[in-house]
Design a protein around this motif. Structure first.
Motif, PDB file in Angstrom:
ATOM      1  N   ARG A   1       0.811  -1.218   0.000  1.00  0.00           N
ATOM      2  CA  ARG A   1       0.000   0.000   0.000  1.00  0.00           C
ATOM      3  C   ARG A   1       0.846   1.270   0.000  1.00  0.00           C
ATOM      4  O   ARG A   1       0.318   2.371   0.118  1.00  0.00           O
ATOM      5  N   GLY A   2       2.156   1.123  -0.105  1.00  0.00           N
ATOM      6  CA  GLY A   2       3.006   2.289  -0.271  1.00  0.00           C
ATOM      7  C   GLY A   2       3.620   2.839   0.998  1.00  0.00           C
ATOM      8  O   GLY A   2       4.241   3.907   0.978  1.00  0.00           O
ATOM      9  N   TYR A   3       3.498   2.104   2.109  1.00  0.00           N
ATOM     10  CA  TYR A   3       4.147   2.551   3.345  1.00  0.00           C
ATOM     11  C   TYR A   3       5.654   2.296   3.237  1.00  0.00           C
ATOM     12  O   TYR A   3       6.064   1.293   2.627  1.00  0.00           O
ATOM     13  N   PRO A   4       6.489   3.166   3.818  1.00  0.00           N
ATOM     14  CA  PRO A   4       7.940   2.915   3.798  1.00  0.00           C
ATOM     15  C   PRO A   4       8.254   1.548   4.394  1.00  0.00           C
ATOM     16  O   PRO A   4       7.699   1.174   5.439  1.00  0.00           O
ATOM     17  N   GLU A   5       9.117   0.798   3.754  1.00  0.00           N
ATOM     18  CA  GLU A   5       9.374  -0.586   4.174  1.00  0.00           C
ATOM     19  C   GLU A   5       9.974  -0.666   5.579  1.00  0.00           C
ATOM     20  O   GLU A   5       9.614  -1.542   6.371  1.00  0.00           O
TER      21      GLU A   5
END
Length: 428
Positions: free
Chosen positions: A131-135
């Motif tokens: 969903r595009g959250y920083p890894e």
């Protein structure tokens, strides 16, 4: 302090400062200490590694990682996330909130922080990344959420603490409920603030139709925690055995109900899990060896005697305890700290008029926090193993969460009723 003990700490600091991975830093520090200590041989190292690995409870780690992999690739995870998304996904940071709350619920199943991180992290980390959250931030959320595993009952660590200090185990278990929920709320508040500040993605507005549709799709995933929780509390199986139940249940649902995996893909998932587990276990076992040497050289007792020599009031005592356990959490395994310091500190706490149940809960809560603090945090290791992110990068993201838990620890120490309310109501 012994020369080898000093060398152990110095070697760890120097190798980490040089940028060496934490696994090799811990391993080299242990080798240096053994070489300088005439009373130790490398036979002891191999014996300790075998003893640390020969643990039934550690079987939960690969089993829960496997369960998470199967559910992630077999359709359960995406349906469960879709359901959670319909509930809170429209809030900023919704998926990160789901991860933390899921860890809280799973804590009431496993009794283990490491197992909680492995189970929920394997499920939620891929979804947060997708969903595009920083890894690195996504991995940090799984690690910090897992720390609640030994605070909320059933908690193996609270049971051990009660047995070695004479504190009623039942009261200790009940004492963990309110602080565990409060800590979950504070962690969610920070995750929401972080999401608002950095504009993390969120889903569309709440829709009751979408909620019902996602609930229908997620019903098989939602039944699994009920089966596991009911089985544990009914005495049918242990938390470790529940990991295997989760694997079997997840496999059957994914194969025959959702039909999104085949027997061939299941075998590929098992192979992938085996490789990830092997790398993780090397890290965990090395860290346990380092913790054993810390114990062997009586470094915790030395620090405790030094700090307590300056205690003159109850609040000063609390300040020293919080600081001491933060430092110990960075280098010691939870079980070792519990066994070494609990019998020493519990009588001192009683001398200051601190309720034994209150002190025990705060003590274990601070131990739980230590499982996410670098460089030794086991929940941090598990999360990095799942995410394949470096310990250093994830550590930078987890520091604010650790500060939130420190704030919670201070709150629980200063307000005894948060720990003693439920035990007093039930016993009264």
């Amino acid at each position: 302090m012994d020369t080898a003990a000093i060398a152990l700490i110095v070697a760890l600091i120097v190798t980490m400062a040089c940028g060496l991975e934490i696994t090799w830093s811990l391993g080299l520090a242990c080798i240096v200490a053994v070489l300088l200590d005439p009373n130790l041989t490398f036979v002891v190292i191999s014996q300790r590694i075998f003893a640390n690995s020969n643990s039934f409870s550690m079987l939960a780690i690969p089993a829960f990682i496997l369960a998470g992999d199967i559910m992630s690739k077999g359709g359960l995870s995406k349906r469960l996330v879709a359901f959670a998304d319909s509930l809170v996904g429209w809030i900023s940071g919704g998926i990160s909130l789901v991860s933390i709350v899921a860890c809280t619920f799973f804590a009431a199943i496993s009794g283990s922080s490491v197992a909680t991180t492995a189970a929920i992290g394997g499920l939620m980390y891929p979804e947060m990344s997708k969903r595009g959250y920083p890894e690195d931030y996504s991995a940090a959320v799984q690690a910090i959420g897992g720390t609640l595993g030994i605070v909320i009952p059933p908690s193996i660590v609270l049971v051990i603490y009660g047995n070695i200090t004479g504190t009623p185990v039942g009261d200790l278990l009940m004492a963990g409920v309110i602080p565990g929920v409060i800590c979950c709320i504070f962690l969610c508040i920070y995750a929401y603030y972080k999401a608002k500040k950095y504009k993390f993605p969120k889903a569309e507005k709440f829709s009751f139709k979408r909620f019902l549709h996602s609930f229908k799709g997620a019903i098989w995933a939602l039944v699994m925690p009920v089966i596991i929780l009911g089985g544990i509390y009914a005495g049918i199986f242990t938390p470790t055995e529940s990991a295997v139940i989760a694997v079997v249940y997840g496999t059957l649902v994914c194969l025959f109900i959702y039909r999104e995996v085949t027997f061939k893909s299941i075998w590929e998932i098992i192979q992938s899990t085996a490789v990830g587990t092997a790398n993780l276990m090397i890290l965990v076992v090395t860290a346990q060896m380092f913790g054993w040497l810390i114990t062997y050289y009586k470094i915790p007792q030395f620090v405790t005697r030094f700090m307590l020599s300056y205690v003159s009031a109850k609040y000063m005592f609390w300040g020293i305890i919080i600081l001491l356990l933060i430092v110990c959490g960075m280098f010691l395994e939870v079980g070792a700290t519990n066994l070494i310091l609990a019998p020493i500190l519990a009588p001192i706490a009683a001398a200051f008029g601190i309720d034994p149940v209150h002190f025990g809960l705060v003590f274990v809560f601070l131990l739980a926090m230590g499982q996410a603090t670098p460089p030794f945090g086991t929940c941090l290791f598990v999360s990095c193993g799942i995410s394949k992110r470096s310990v250093g990068a994830v550590s930078r993201q987890i520091v604010p969460f650790i500060l939130v838990e420190i704030m919670c620890g201070v709150l629980f120490a200063m307000v005894p009723v948060l720990s003693t309310l439920l035990p007093n109501l039930i016993s009264g």
